[in-house]
Scaffold this active site. Structure first.
Site, PDB file in Angstrom:
ATOM      1  N   ARG A 187     -91.896 -72.007 -32.854  1.00 56.09           N
ATOM      2  CA  ARG A 187     -91.665 -70.939 -31.883  1.00 56.09           C
ATOM      3  C   ARG A 187     -92.664 -69.814 -32.144  1.00 56.09           C
ATOM      4  O   ARG A 187     -93.463 -69.876 -33.077  1.00 56.09           O
ATOM      5  CB  ARG A 187     -90.230 -70.418 -31.979  1.00 56.09           C
ATOM      6  N   THR A 189     -94.412 -66.756 -33.502  1.00 59.78           N
ATOM      7  CA  THR A 189     -94.311 -66.102 -34.809  1.00 59.78           C
ATOM      8  C   THR A 189     -95.025 -64.759 -34.854  1.00 59.78           C
ATOM      9  O   THR A 189     -94.880 -64.019 -35.831  1.00 59.78           O
ATOM     10  CB  THR A 189     -94.926 -66.988 -35.911  1.00 59.78           C
ATOM     11  N   TRP A 200    -108.849 -72.221 -33.253  1.00 55.71           N
ATOM     12  CA  TRP A 200    -109.092 -72.984 -32.033  1.00 55.71           C
ATOM     13  C   TRP A 200    -110.570 -72.982 -31.672  1.00 55.71           C
ATOM     14  O   TRP A 200    -111.083 -73.978 -31.132  1.00 55.71           O
ATOM     15  CB  TRP A 200    -108.257 -72.417 -30.878  1.00 55.71           C
ATOM     16  N   SER A 248    -107.113 -80.180 -25.719  1.00 54.92           N
ATOM     17  CA  SER A 248    -106.646 -79.175 -24.770  1.00 54.92           C
ATOM     18  C   SER A 248    -105.169 -79.358 -24.443  1.00 54.92           C
ATOM     19  O   SER A 248    -104.411 -78.388 -24.337  1.00 54.92           O
ATOM     20  CB  SER A 248    -107.476 -79.257 -23.477  1.00 54.92           C
ATOM     21  N   ARG A 283    -100.893 -67.361 -20.109  1.00 54.04           N
ATOM     22  CA  ARG A 283    -101.542 -68.561 -20.618  1.00 54.04           C
ATOM     23  C   ARG A 283    -101.850 -69.591 -19.533  1.00 54.04           C
ATOM     24  O   ARG A 283    -102.771 -70.403 -19.701  1.00 54.04           O
ATOM     25  CB  ARG A 283    -100.671 -69.205 -21.703  1.00 54.04           C
ATOM     26  N   CYS A 390    -100.779 -68.735 -40.718  1.00 57.55           N
ATOM     27  CA  CYS A 390     -99.318 -68.698 -40.564  1.00 57.55           C
ATOM     28  C   CYS A 390     -98.764 -70.026 -41.055  1.00 57.55           C
ATOM     29  O   CYS A 390     -99.108 -71.090 -40.532  1.00 57.55           O
ATOM     30  CB  CYS A 390     -98.971 -68.480 -39.096  1.00 57.55           C
ATOM     31  N   CYS A 393     -96.954 -72.123 -38.463  1.00 58.15           N
ATOM     32  CA  CYS A 393     -97.929 -72.697 -37.534  1.00 58.15           C
ATOM     33  C   CYS A 393     -98.697 -73.827 -38.211  1.00 58.15           C
ATOM     34  O   CYS A 393     -99.018 -74.839 -37.584  1.00 58.15           O
ATOM     35  CB  CYS A 393     -98.899 -71.623 -37.055  1.00 58.15           C
TER      36      CYS A 393
END
Length: 464
Positions: A187, A189, A200, A248, A283, A390, A393
């Site tokens: 979720r 963070t 990325w 992607s 997004r 993270c 993550c």
């Protein structure tokens, strides 16, 4: 070209993905139309349409898959969150409490899961565990039978073979610990900004078969906006286009999860998590993302179909009588295997799987080179996950890349799966428990994304 490349060619033959078409829309557009205007209707070059996928996933597959993933076998994942980043030294660790991972105490993990990796069956692993311990000391235990010694050496060799698309954690390392995935849900963070963008950016700019001069759209670390990206992408061979669309799609899926489980309220009494419509629009809205958002959602469906196809191909491995979802609880283990097979047969019955062999074309030598490039690029991405600041993550990034890597391994192993013996050890193809747990949890994340898209469609329907 190796016929296994057909699966990518088949998928990409269909992955224009969805027809766009704004005809008939009357202004003002709703937020749902701006996000999903291109995410509907038939897929190009086949009879599959998004509505069929949504219906299949959301009402036939998703509920049973979630039940399976809540079982002990699938909820405990062993991971090393302390591996150093292999690409740069300084990592800004996320200090937010929502970035932390709650690790399992030793008594919380079922003994059957802890006792061995359980690649094949309870009986096989009782022997394998002894042999693996001896092999780490430099020799195979000669007290084991010749057949067992041969099996162990074959399995060990295969574990380290070039068929693996991910650089997996050494689960024997003292730094590898069990995590209860249900207690550490993926979720939002708060991990964002330059540190997250850097991850990325390295994945897209350095690992997607892309020249440095061509920048992807809305790249936050690049100056100016390049309009040549998609014309360049369409000029690539189908395999390299597929690689970009898989990454992607994974990125889009993660963003859907973060938008769907967003911290809406944080007080000393309680935390409230839920759908953040604004975050989702930022997004994926076609206007706010200059047309990029709907493309990302199309790639998410592409990723879903790739992983769905892999699961349909690997059914024989799980149907074998020797295979167990072993935790030590015989009743639960038997029930879970039955549920697993029900899910896999449901997936296999999906009427719109691609016939990848019908798209076969090309030179075998060229195909082998492309496959190796594909594998090396993906292994590199799996290593980049150790650079995520993270920890939560990082956990879900490592799990989902390993799951996708396992799906690719399956799709490139079609002949090996077809030639597996009905009983006894399978020397040529096998999946470790880590691969099985990551494969199904990764697909569970994509399945959840597709389900959440339905929720966001409804929430955005009356917003302009």
């Amino acid at each position: 070209m190796d016929h296994r490349w057909g699966f990518l060619i088949g998928f990409l033959g269909a992955v224009g993905l969805l027809g766009s078409g704004h005809g008939g829309q009357q202004p003002p557009e709703t937020a749902a139309q701006r996000c999903f205007c291109q995410v509907s209707g038939y897929l190009d070059d086949c009879t599959c349409d998004v509505e069929t996928i949504d219906k299949f996933n959301n009402y036939r597959l998703f509920p049973r898959l979630q039940k399976l993933l809540e079982s002990d076998y699938f909820r405990y994942y062993k991971v090393n969150l302390k591996r150093p980043c292999p690409f740069w030294n300084e990592i800004s660790q996320c200090g937010r409490r929502d970035c932390a991972v709650k690790l399992c105490q030793s008594d919380e993990v079922p003994d059957g899961i802890k006792s061995a990796s359980y690649k094949y069956s309870e009986e096989a692993n009782n022997l394998i565990e002894e042999c693996e311990q001896a092999e780490r000391l430099g020799a195979v235990d000669e007290s084991l039978s010749e057949e067992t010694q041969k099996a162990v050496l074959q399995w060990t060799k295969h574990d380290d073979s070039s068929d693996n698309f991910c650089e997996a954690d050494d689960i024997q390392s003292p730094d590898a610990e069990y995590v209860d995935l249900l207690l550490n849900p993926e979720r939002y963070t708060g991990y964002k900004g330059p540190d997250a963008w850097k991850i990325w950016n390295v994945i897209y700019e350095e690992n997607c078969f892309k020249p440095q001069t061509i920048k992807r759209p809305l790249n936050p670390l690049a100056s100016g906006h390049e309009n040549t990206f998609y014309s360049w992408l369409e000029g690539l061979c189908v395999e390299k286009r597929a690689f970009y669309r898989l990454i992607s799609g994974l990125h889009a899926s993660i963003n859907v999860h973060l938008s769907a489980r967003y911290l809406l309220q944080d007080t000393w009494l309680e935390k409230i998590w839920g759908h953040n419509i604004t975050e989702f629009q930022q997004r994926f809205d076609g206007i706010l993302t200059e047309g990029e958002g709907p493309r990302r959602l199309k790639n998410l469906y592409f990723l879903y179909l790739i992983e769905l196809r892999a699961l349909s191909k690997v059914v024989p491995f799980f149907e074998r009588q020797d295979f167990q979802l072993f935790t030590g609880n015989k009743v639960q283990d038997a029930e879970n295997k039955m549920l697993l097979l029900e899910i896999l047969h449901e997936i296999k019955s999906f009427p719109l799987h691609f016939d990848e062999n019908s798209y076969f074309a090309g030179d075998k030598k060229e195909a082998n080179k492309l496959k190796e490039d594909f594998r090396l690029h993906f292994r590199n991405i799996s290593r980049i996950m150790d650079c995520v600041g993270c920890l939560k993550c990082r956990l879900w990034g490592k799990l989902q890349t390993q799951g996708l890597g396992t799906a690719l391994k399956i799709l490139f192993s079609e002949k090996l799966i077809a030639n597996m013996p009905e009983s006894g050890p399978s020397y040529e193809f096998h999946l470790t428990r880590q691969e099985i747990v990551s494969l199904f949890n990764a697909f569970g994340r994509i399945s959840t994304s597709v389900k959440e898209l339905e929720n966001f469609r409804n929430l955005l329907q009356n917003i302009h």
